[in-house]
Design a protein around this motif. Structure first.
Motif, PDB file in Angstrom:
ATOM      1  N   MET A 199       0.843  -1.176   0.000  1.00 64.45           N
ATOM      2  CA  MET A 199       0.000   0.000   0.000  1.00 64.45           C
ATOM      3  C   MET A 199       0.889   1.240   0.000  1.00 64.45           C
ATOM      4  O   MET A 199       1.859   1.311   0.741  1.00 64.45           O
ATOM      5  N   ALA A 200       0.574   2.215  -0.818  1.00 69.21           N
ATOM      6  CA  ALA A 200       1.358   3.438  -0.911  1.00 69.21           C
ATOM      7  C   ALA A 200       1.119   4.311   0.307  1.00 69.21           C
ATOM      8  O   ALA A 200       0.065   4.261   0.942  1.00 69.21           O
ATOM      9  N   GLY A 201       2.074   5.131   0.610  1.00 77.12           N
ATOM     10  CA  GLY A 201       1.993   5.959   1.808  1.00 77.12           C
ATOM     11  C   GLY A 201       0.918   7.029   1.758  1.00 77.12           C
ATOM     12  O   GLY A 201       0.155   7.206   2.696  1.00 77.12           O
ATOM     13  N   ASN A 202       0.810   7.756   0.653  1.00 71.80           N
ATOM     14  CA  ASN A 202      -0.137   8.871   0.564  1.00 71.80           C
ATOM     15  C   ASN A 202      -1.356   8.560  -0.290  1.00 71.80           C
ATOM     16  O   ASN A 202      -2.177   9.435  -0.518  1.00 71.80           O
ATOM     17  N   GLU A 203      -1.479   7.365  -0.770  1.00 67.80           N
ATOM     18  CA  GLU A 203      -2.609   7.007  -1.628  1.00 67.80           C
ATOM     19  C   GLU A 203      -3.848   6.744  -0.771  1.00 67.80           C
ATOM     20  O   GLU A 203      -3.799   5.977   0.184  1.00 67.80           O
ATOM     21  N   PRO A 204      -4.993   7.405  -1.101  1.00 69.13           N
ATOM     22  CA  PRO A 204      -6.197   7.188  -0.294  1.00 69.13           C
ATOM     23  C   PRO A 204      -6.771   5.786  -0.521  1.00 69.13           C
ATOM     24  O   PRO A 204      -6.655   5.223  -1.606  1.00 69.13           O
ATOM     25  N   VAL A 205      -7.367   5.262   0.526  1.00 64.70           N
ATOM     26  CA  VAL A 205      -7.986   3.946   0.440  1.00 64.70           C
ATOM     27  C   VAL A 205      -9.417   4.138  -0.039  1.00 64.70           C
ATOM     28  O   VAL A 205     -10.202   4.856   0.574  1.00 64.70           O
ATOM     29  N   THR A 206      -9.751   3.528  -1.170  1.00 68.66           N
ATOM     30  CA  THR A 206     -11.097   3.647  -1.726  1.00 68.66           C
ATOM     31  C   THR A 206     -11.633   2.268  -2.068  1.00 68.66           C
ATOM     32  O   THR A 206     -10.873   1.336  -2.322  1.00 68.66           O
ATOM     33  N   SER A 207     -12.941   2.171  -2.089  1.00 77.40           N
ATOM     34  CA  SER A 207     -13.574   0.917  -2.463  1.00 77.40           C
ATOM     35  C   SER A 207     -13.853   0.917  -3.967  1.00 77.40           C
ATOM     36  O   SER A 207     -13.869   1.970  -4.602  1.00 77.40           O
ATOM     37  N   PRO A 208     -14.069  -0.247  -4.556  1.00 71.54           N
ATOM     38  CA  PRO A 208     -14.350  -0.302  -6.001  1.00 71.54           C
ATOM     39  C   PRO A 208     -15.615   0.459  -6.392  1.00 71.54           C
ATOM     40  O   PRO A 208     -15.732   0.922  -7.530  1.00 71.54           O
ATOM     41  N   ASP A 209     -16.569   0.600  -5.480  1.00 71.68           N
ATOM     42  CA  ASP A 209     -17.794   1.342  -5.789  1.00 71.68           C
ATOM     43  C   ASP A 209     -17.515   2.805  -6.094  1.00 71.68           C
ATOM     44  O   ASP A 209     -18.257   3.445  -6.829  1.00 71.68           O
ATOM     45  N   GLN A 210     -16.475   3.347  -5.513  1.00 77.49           N
ATOM     46  CA  GLN A 210     -16.170   4.764  -5.710  1.00 77.49           C
ATOM     47  C   GLN A 210     -15.568   5.038  -7.074  1.00 77.49           C
ATOM     48  O   GLN A 210     -15.456   6.178  -7.490  1.00 77.49           O
ATOM     49  N   HIS A 211     -15.183   4.015  -7.796  1.00 78.53           N
ATOM     50  CA  HIS A 211     -14.599   4.194  -9.120  1.00 78.53           C
ATOM     51  C   HIS A 211     -15.601   3.957 -10.242  1.00 78.53           C
ATOM     52  O   HIS A 211     -15.266   4.057 -11.404  1.00 78.53           O
TER      53      HIS A 211
END
Length: 73
Positions: free
Chosen positions: A1-13
Motif C-alpha cells: 500500500m502506498a503511503g499517501n494514496e487514499p484507500v477507496t472501495s471499487p464502488d467509488q470508481h
C-alpha cells in the motif's frame, strides 16, 4: 500500500448513470420553478428561483452538447 494514496472501495470508481443524473437535474429544476407559485407576492425571491432553475437547465444543456460533440467523455 502506498503511503499517501487514499484507500477507496471499487464502488467509488464506478461511473454514474448519466441519464439518471440529467433526469434528476431537470426534475429538480421543474420542482424549483413550482416554488414561484406560492403564497407570496412576486419579488426578489422569484427572480432568484428562476435564475437557479435556469442555471440547472443550462448546465444540463451544455453538458449534453459537449458530450454529443465529443468534447467531454
Amino acid at each position: 500500500m502506498a503511503g499517501n494514496e487514499p484507500v477507496t472501495s471499487p464502488d467509488q470508481h464506478k461511473e454514474p448513470n448519466l441519464r439518471l443524473v440529467r433526469t434528476a437535474a431537470v426534475v429538480s429544476a421543474l420542482i424549483t420553478l413550482t416554488l414561484v407559485f406560492g403564497n407570496h407576492k412576486p419579488g426578489v425571491e422569484s427572480v432568484w428561483i428562476g435564475l437557479i432553475a435556469g442555471l440547472m437547465l443550462l448546465a444540463v444543456i451544455v453538458d449534453w452538447m459537449l458530450r454529443r460533440n465529443g468534447l467531454r467523455s
